[in-house]
Every structure is written in structure tokens, then in C-alpha cells.
Scaffold this motif. Structure first.
Motif, PDB file in Angstrom:
ATOM      1  N   ARG A  99      94.295 145.684  63.554  1.00  0.00           N
ATOM      2  CA  ARG A  99      94.765 144.587  64.006  1.00  0.00           C
ATOM      3  C   ARG A  99      95.662 145.491  65.085  1.00  0.00           C
ATOM      4  NH1 ARG A  99      97.034 145.948  59.613  1.00  0.00           N
ATOM      5  NH2 ARG A  99      96.274 145.217  58.422  1.00  0.00           N
ATOM      6  N   VAL A 100      95.740 144.822  66.261  1.00  0.00           N
ATOM      7  CA  VAL A 100      96.574 145.433  67.496  1.00  0.00           C
ATOM      8  C   VAL A 100      98.200 144.743  67.703  1.00  0.00           C
ATOM      9  CG1 VAL A 100      95.716 146.118  69.764  1.00  0.00           C
ATOM     10  CG2 VAL A 100      94.210 145.899  68.055  1.00  0.00           C
ATOM     11  N   ILE A 101      99.383 145.721  68.253  1.00  0.00           N
ATOM     12  CA  ILE A 101      99.781 145.053  69.078  1.00  0.00           C
ATOM     13  C   ILE A 101     100.442 145.786  70.184  1.00  0.00           C
ATOM     14  CG2 ILE A 101     102.650 145.479  68.430  1.00  0.00           C
ATOM     15  CD1 ILE A 101     102.504 145.642  65.401  1.00  0.00           C
ATOM     16  N   TYR A 102     100.283 145.550  71.013  1.00  0.00           N
ATOM     17  CA  TYR A 102      99.866 145.645  72.136  1.00  0.00           C
ATOM     18  C   TYR A 102     101.220 145.270  73.175  1.00  0.00           C
ATOM     19  CZ  TYR A 102      97.721 147.078  76.480  1.00  0.00           C
ATOM     20  OH  TYR A 102      97.677 147.530  78.288  1.00  0.00           O
ATOM     21  N   LEU A 103     102.626 146.419  73.527  1.00  0.00           N
ATOM     22  CA  LEU A 103     104.186 146.514  73.994  1.00  0.00           C
ATOM     23  C   LEU A 103     103.644 146.475  75.085  1.00  0.00           C
ATOM     24  CD1 LEU A 103     105.085 148.654  71.371  1.00  0.00           C
ATOM     25  CD2 LEU A 103     105.105 146.462  71.574  1.00  0.00           C
TER      26      LEU A 103
ATOM     27  N   VAL B 189      99.535 135.824  68.188  1.00  0.00           N
ATOM     28  CA  VAL B 189     100.124 135.524  69.216  1.00  0.00           C
ATOM     29  C   VAL B 189     101.308 136.239  70.025  1.00  0.00           C
ATOM     30  CG1 VAL B 189     102.888 135.485  67.983  1.00  0.00           C
ATOM     31  CG2 VAL B 189     100.784 134.446  66.942  1.00  0.00           C
ATOM     32  N   VAL B 190     101.741 135.713  71.238  1.00  0.00           N
ATOM     33  CA  VAL B 190     102.781 136.445  71.779  1.00  0.00           C
ATOM     34  C   VAL B 190     103.758 135.953  72.126  1.00  0.00           C
ATOM     35  CG1 VAL B 190     102.447 136.374  74.692  1.00  0.00           C
ATOM     36  CG2 VAL B 190     100.287 135.922  73.611  1.00  0.00           C
ATOM     37  N   MET B 191     104.056 137.164  72.853  1.00  0.00           N
ATOM     38  CA  MET B 191     106.360 136.441  72.548  1.00  0.00           C
ATOM     39  C   MET B 191     106.867 137.559  73.555  1.00  0.00           C
ATOM     40  SD  MET B 191     107.648 137.518  68.786  1.00  0.00           S
ATOM     41  CE  MET B 191     106.117 138.964  69.002  1.00  0.00           C
ATOM     42  N   THR B 192     107.375 136.913  74.523  1.00  0.00           N
ATOM     43  CA  THR B 192     107.673 137.174  76.252  1.00  0.00           C
ATOM     44  C   THR B 192     108.875 138.211  75.585  1.00  0.00           C
ATOM     45  OG1 THR B 192     108.335 135.239  77.215  1.00  0.00           O
ATOM     46  CG2 THR B 192     106.171 136.338  77.691  1.00  0.00           C
ATOM     47  N   SER B 193     109.716 138.421  76.195  1.00  0.00           N
ATOM     48  CA  SER B 193     111.565 138.800  77.046  1.00  0.00           C
ATOM     49  C   SER B 193     111.198 139.450  78.057  1.00  0.00           C
ATOM     50  CB  SER B 193     112.213 140.262  75.862  1.00  0.00           C
ATOM     51  OG  SER B 193     111.465 141.618  76.111  1.00  0.00           O
TER      52      SER B 193
ATOM     53  N   ALA C 103     106.700 141.185  65.906  1.00  0.00           N
ATOM     54  CA  ALA C 103     105.626 141.550  65.860  1.00  0.00           C
ATOM     55  C   ALA C 103     105.370 142.238  64.072  1.00  0.00           C
ATOM     56  CB  ALA C 103     105.432 143.048  67.125  1.00  0.00           C
ATOM     57  N   ARG C 104     105.876 142.972  63.295  1.00  0.00           N
ATOM     58  CA  ARG C 104     105.757 143.752  62.028  1.00  0.00           C
ATOM     59  C   ARG C 104     106.028 142.825  61.832  1.00  0.00           C
ATOM     60  NH1 ARG C 104     110.168 144.845  58.582  1.00  0.00           N
ATOM     61  NH2 ARG C 104     109.431 143.045  58.112  1.00  0.00           N
ATOM     62  N   ARG C 105     106.172 142.194  61.322  1.00  0.00           N
ATOM     63  CA  ARG C 105     106.047 140.400  60.568  1.00  0.00           C
ATOM     64  C   ARG C 105     105.422 139.826  60.242  1.00  0.00           C
ATOM     65  NH1 ARG C 105     110.804 139.432  57.649  1.00  0.00           N
ATOM     66  NH2 ARG C 105     110.866 137.123  57.272  1.00  0.00           N
ATOM     67  N   LEU C 106     104.693 140.112  61.744  1.00  0.00           N
ATOM     68  CA  LEU C 106     103.570 138.836  61.588  1.00  0.00           C
ATOM     69  C   LEU C 106     101.779 139.818  61.632  1.00  0.00           C
ATOM     70  CD1 LEU C 106     104.455 137.732  65.353  1.00  0.00           C
ATOM     71  CD2 LEU C 106     103.442 136.370  64.039  1.00  0.00           C
ATOM     72  N   VAL C 107     102.155 141.209  61.749  1.00  0.00           N
ATOM     73  CA  VAL C 107     100.959 141.578  61.478  1.00  0.00           C
ATOM     74  C   VAL C 107     100.640 141.824  59.724  1.00  0.00           C
ATOM     75  CG1 VAL C 107     100.278 142.860  63.980  1.00  0.00           C
ATOM     76  CG2 VAL C 107     101.756 144.036  62.045  1.00  0.00           C
TER      77      VAL C 107
ATOM     78  N   VAL D  17      99.509 140.940  68.493  1.00  0.00           N
ATOM     79  CA  VAL D  17     100.426 140.929  68.260  1.00  0.00           C
ATOM     80  C   VAL D  17     100.241 141.236  69.836  1.00  0.00           C
ATOM     81  CG1 VAL D  17     102.481 140.706  68.372  1.00  0.00           C
ATOM     82  CG2 VAL D  17     100.934 140.321  66.550  1.00  0.00           C
ATOM     83  N   GLN D  18     101.072 140.157  70.976  1.00  0.00           N
ATOM     84  CA  GLN D  18     101.040 140.259  72.573  1.00  0.00           C
ATOM     85  C   GLN D  18     102.475 140.821  73.087  1.00  0.00           C
ATOM     86  OE1 GLN D  18      98.276 139.679  75.537  1.00  0.00           O
ATOM     87  NE2 GLN D  18      98.934 138.987  76.752  1.00  0.00           N
TER      88      GLN D  18
END
Length: 482
Positions: free
Chosen positions: A57-61, A191-195, A320-324, A331-332
């Protein structure tokens, strides 16, 4: 009678057989024209992964706006020695910059506005604006010779996320979920989240095509979680509708869509069926996902004071941690605010305060849960910032830097990358790569390799051409592989 069943009852026996025959023919034709239509889990290549993956899996910050490499990670004493002097003309010759400095006659060197120190056994140079990231430097793999070909934000971001400067291609998350499928039954694979920065000083726009599916089936586009209210629109049942009523409604819709699918063989109908079903499942999974009450206080403290503020970068990192850990593949997290043309000396510190602790906390959190060994974490923007000043050196209150695509720094951590190392380097001004240049397509090829995919073999035929994430480019960056 239920209106959905009324529709089915309206089919005469002769009408039924005529449509069934046509449907079977269309179905068969569709499978011939698009063999991936009925592949298992929507996978285009049943041989995927091509080899044993290091990452699952990937988390892209993604740091929208471009963090300044020469102020954060790429320590250049030469800048201090040359502060206020004209940067050498041979560096500028033939280079493109944004319209903000493209016609600027004088380009005085701007020294770093932070203090650098070496950290950990690796001796990594990190700015004092990022103390938490500095504390985990031995977990990180810095790539200090990244370069791109775009000088403006949207094309440069699109390049990183889709492999093309022009909108319309599938995003990296869409490619990977299309190829590898999903490992979660009740959450989207992508999944994508923005801030945004607290002061909302940056006008960056989050375009949907940053997480779009392009010419792939829309089932594989990213699902954006909102920063307020329900994470997904219409997640809650409207007043007067019970969960059973919603289930009956979806069952009826599915049967109608199945009739259309048999008649037309359009894969987008399959997407619609899958999306309705996923939405129903998310009614149960998302409330539990977003409930942080079970998180230990020390974990919440580690992510920082904004962790309970929906839509903040800290909140998104914990999400992101909870999703993966619940099986989400990609997770982007996109955070805007790094576009510091004339407020670098004010905004850079604020931006670092917003993102430093949550980034480090996420990596530490994944490691202590045993997830970092097969989760790839990526941190970086679309380009860097110029070693010279945008404006005049006398204007001490409005210092800033322009876009700089020619060399910049990103870092990665986790599955399959060497920890505690810096790969590549820039010249003494932080202007051009000095060794081991890494292009955007090289980066993408390496990410896919870590997930067990040969980027040259993983293609999709569209309009007569076989496309891939890396287009016709890209080389594996072997030097960062563990």
C-alpha cells in the motif's frame, strides 16, 4: 408494487427473449473488445504482481505549492557566502521560470532562512523548522536530485500524479488499484483527503483529475473524503428512510442496472453497481473509521494539537494510518500552502509547524504497528523553489522564492526503500542536479516496482495505443532500493 419490479414486469415474453439474445451477444462482444471487462477484481493483468512486491500500500503526502528544498533539506553554505549577489549567469542561461521572475533582471542569491543541523546516524541535513522529521531521519530516504519539466503548479502536479502534464490520464492511485485490486471489502481502494494552511494564504485548487481514473473505468478513481460533516456526501440516510429500505432500494437499482448491463455491456454500468454497493457498506465502516475515541492519548498527542480538527493535515495523517490498516490500497493526502513567493520568511515556519509533527507521527505510528515494513510513505511537492530571491534584496519583509523545477528534494520511508540515506545531490547553489538525476517518470517507475509491477509491462489500450503511467519513459532508481 415496487416501481423497480413494475419495470421488470413490463417486459413481455417475446421482448424478454429478444433482449436476452441481444444482451448475450453484446456481452460476448464486449468481452472480445475489452478482455479486462470481466477480469477478476477488475484487474487488467491476471499476472500482477509481476514479481514479489515489497509494498502492499502507499500513502502519498503531497505538498502542493512546492516546499523550498534549500530552506528545508538541501543545505548549501554557498548561498550564505553569495547572499545578495547576482546568481551566476551560466546557471540562468536558457532556463524557464514562472511569469513572476521570468523577466526579472536581477536575481540575487537568497541564503537559507533557517538553521541546518545534521541528525541521526545518517547525518542527514534537516532544517530546524522540521524538528520532528529530523528526529526520524534514520527512517527516511531523501532523494535530493529530483527534477521535472514543468514550471507551473497544475501541470507539474498533474505530471507527478498522472505521468502527463495534460489532464485526462489515469492517476497513480487509479493505475495501482486497477492493476492490484482492493484488499478492503467495505472501503474504497483509493482514498483522497485535502487540507490547507491555517492562514489559507495559498490559492491552490485541488482539481478532481489529480485523483481521476482518466480512460480507465471510473470505478478506479479516488474517493475524496470531505473535511467537514459526513466524509462522503449522502452517507447518512435521509429522514424517514431505514437501513432496510435503503437495502431494498439498492437491490432494485442493481436489478435494473443488471438488465442494462446485459443489454449494452457497458463497463460503466458495472461501476455504478459497485459504487452503490460500496456506499451502502461505507454507511457501517466510515463511522467506525472516523471515531478516534479508541485512540490512546499519547497517539493523539504525537500527531499534534490539530489532530481532532476535521480537514486538518494532522487529522488526515491519522486517518491515513487508520485507512491503510483497514485495507485501503492508496491514500493521497494533499496539503496546500507551500507557494511562498513573497511570504517565505513568515509562512514557511507556519507551514512546517502544521505538517512536521503529523508527518513524523504517521511514520512512527506505522512502524510501531508493524505496518511500515509493507507501506510506502512518500512526502514531496511538484517542484522546488529558486535559490535566488523573487523581488529585491532590500525588501526584507517580503522575501520569497519562485518555482524551481530543475532540482528539488522529496523523501520516502517504509517498504523496500533504504532508510537513513540521501540519494543524489544538487550543485553548490542547489540549482541543478550534480549526480544521480531522478526524473518524475523514474520516480513513478520505482514506486510501481516496489508494488511488484514492471512499469513497462503494465499498460492499457486506449484509442489504439498502449498507455502506461510512465508514458514511454522511466528508469528504475536502483540506488534507493533496500
Amino acid at each position: 408494487m415496487n416501481p423497480f419490479f413494475e419495470h421488470r414486469a413490463g417486459l413481455t415474453r417475446r421482448h424478454f427473449f429478444r433482449r436476452s439474445a441481444l444482451g448475450i451477444g453484446s456481452f460476448a462482444l464486449g468481452s472480445l473488445l475489452n478482455p479486462s471487462l470481466f477480469a477478476r477484481n477488475g484487474m487488467v493483468d491476471p499476472e500482477l504482481p509481476h514479481f514479489a512486491p515489497r509494498a502492499k500500500r502507499v500513502i502519498y503526502l503531497f505538498q502542493n505549492g512546492a516546499p523550498s528544498h534549500v530552506d528545508l533539506f538541501d543545505y548549501k553554505p554557498k548561498l550564505r557566502a553569495w547572499h545578495g549577489r547576482q546568481i551566476p549567469d551560466e546557471l540562468i542561461n536558457g532556463k524557464r521560470f514562472s511569469t513572476m521572475t521570468g523577466k526579472q533582471v536581477n536575481r540575487p542569491v537568497l541564503s537559507e532562512i533557517t538553521q541546518f543541523a545534521q541528525h541521526g546516524q545518517s547525518g542527514a541535513w534537516v532544517s530546524d523548522f522540521l524538528p520532528h522529521i529530523a528526529s526520524i531521519s534514520d527512517e527516511l530516504c531523501f532523494v535530493k536530485s529530483m527534477y521535472t519539466e514543468q514550471v507551473n503548479h497544475a501541470p507539474a502536479i498533474t505530471y507527478f500524479l498522472t505521468g502527463s502534464e495534460m489532464p485526462g490520464r489515469p492517476s497513480m492511485g487509479a493505475w495501482l488499484t486497477y492493476g492490484l485490486g482492493s484488499s478492503s471489502d467495505n472501503l474504497p481502494a483509493f482514498v483522497v483527503m485535502t487540507s490547507r494552511d491555517k492562514e489559507r494564504s495559498c490559492g491552490q485548487i485541488f482539481y478532481d483529475y489529480y485523483w481521476g481514473s482518466g480512460f480507465l473505468p471510473t470505478k478506479f478513481q479516488g474517493v475524496k473524503f470531505r473535511g467537514g460533516g459526513d466524509p462522503i456526501l449522502y452517507l447518512s440516510n435521509p429522514p424517514g428512510m431505514s437501513r432496510k429500505m435503503r437495502r431494498d432500494l439498492l437491490d432494485g437499482l442493481e436489478q435494473m442496472n443488471e438488465i442494462n448491463l446485459q443489454e449494452y455491456g457497458d463497463p460503466e454500468i458495472n461501476t455504478r453497481i459497485a459504487q452503490y454497493e460500496m456506499a451502502y457498506k461505507m454507511q457501517m465502516s466510515v463511522p467506525e473509521l472516523t471515531d478516534f475515541s479508541g485512540e490512546p492519548q499519547y497517539i493523539l498527542d504525537m500527531y499534534g494539537p490539530d489532530v481532532l480538527k476535521k480537514g486538518s493535515y494532522a487529522y488526515n495523517c491519522l486517518m491515513a494510518r487508520r485507512l491503510v490498516e483497514r485495507g485501503v490500497r492508496f491514500v493521497q493526502c494533499m496539503h496546500a500552502g507551500w507557494d511562498q513567493h513573497k511570504n517565505l520568511n513568515h509562512q514557511l515556519k507556519i507551514q512546517c509547524q502544521d505538517t512536521d509533527a503529523p508527518t513524523a507521527a504517521l511514520i512512527k505510528d506505522l512502524k510501531q504497528r508493524g505496518l511500515l515494513e509493507d507501506t510506502l510513505v512518500i512526502w514531496g511537492g511538484e517542484f522546488g523553489r529558486t535559490p535566488f530571491l523573487q523581488g529585491r534584496i532590500e525588501e526584507f519583509d517580503v522575501w520569497g522564492r519562485d518555482h524551481h523545477p530543475y532540482v528539488f528534494t522529496i523523501f520516502m520511508a517504509g517498504a523496500g526503500v533504504k532508510p537513513g540515506m540521501s540519494y543524489g545531490s544538487s550543485d553548490e547553489f542547489g540549482f541543478n542536479p550534480a549526480e544521480n538525476k531522478v526524473h518524475v517518470h523514474d520516480f513513478q517507475a520505482t514506486v510501481m516496482h516496489l508494488l511488484g509491477i514492471d512499469h513497462e509491462r503494465f499498460t492499457f489500450k486506449h484509442q489504439g495505443r498502449h498507455y502506461r503511467l510512465t508514458d514511454v519513459h522511466g528508469h528504475l532508481v536502483k540506488g534507493i532500493l533496500a
